[in-house]
Design an enzyme around this catalytic site. Sequence first.
Site, short mmCIF file in Angstrom:
data_model
loop_
_atom_site.label_atom_id
_atom_site.label_comp_id
_atom_site.label_asym_id
_atom_site.label_seq_id
_atom_site.Cartn_x
_atom_site.Cartn_y
_atom_site.Cartn_z
N CYS A 65 15.62 -21.48 -114.52
CA CYS A 65 15.58 -22.32 -115.72
C CYS A 65 16.50 -21.67 -116.75
O CYS A 65 17.34 -20.85 -116.40
CB CYS A 65 14.15 -22.51 -116.24
SG CYS A 65 13.33 -21.04 -116.88
N GLY A 66 16.35 -22.00 -118.01
CA GLY A 66 17.22 -21.43 -119.03
C GLY A 66 17.07 -19.93 -119.17
O GLY A 66 18.03 -19.18 -119.14
N HIS A 98 8.42 -3.05 -104.32
CA HIS A 98 7.14 -2.64 -104.88
C HIS A 98 6.12 -3.76 -104.99
O HIS A 98 4.92 -3.52 -104.86
CB HIS A 98 7.33 -2.02 -106.26
CG HIS A 98 8.02 -0.70 -106.23
ND1 HIS A 98 8.32 -0.01 -107.37
CD2 HIS A 98 8.49 0.06 -105.20
CE1 HIS A 98 8.93 1.12 -107.06
NE2 HIS A 98 9.05 1.18 -105.73
#
Length: 147
Positions: A65-66, A98
């Site tokens: 997304c942005g 991890h």
Amino acid sequence: MKIAIGNDHAAPELKNVIKAHLESKGIEVIDFGVAVGEKADYPIQAEKVALAVVNGEADLGIAICGSGIGISIACNKVKGIRAACCSDPYSAKLSRIHNNSNILCFGARVVGDEVAKMMVDEWLNAKFEGGRHQRRIDLIKDIEDRQ
């Protein structure tokens, strides 16, 4: 390998770059994203990517997304998803080693094409270490199971 990819209206160009990058490596891509000019609410694409991963339709997912933040929050609402919002290759790598992340998220307004490709490569090439990290993944799963 099969990867689900999704994006909102802020990221169709970067999604297309990443999709082409993956396909050039022989990776099959399931595209849940929107095209240039289409409007989209990122939770809709996030859920599609996340469900494809947890249902086994895809091995892993990438959501853009942005900023990468909203779409990662939405992905993480799906039980079994460990979506990591990253903005550099090292964090992307560690999210797999991890945290055994199964969806990589990033922002089209945060990283450029080349950094995004490096992040994807580091993430895909990294392997979960298990050991002490598995105990923490199990604790995360316990939280999910109690909800």
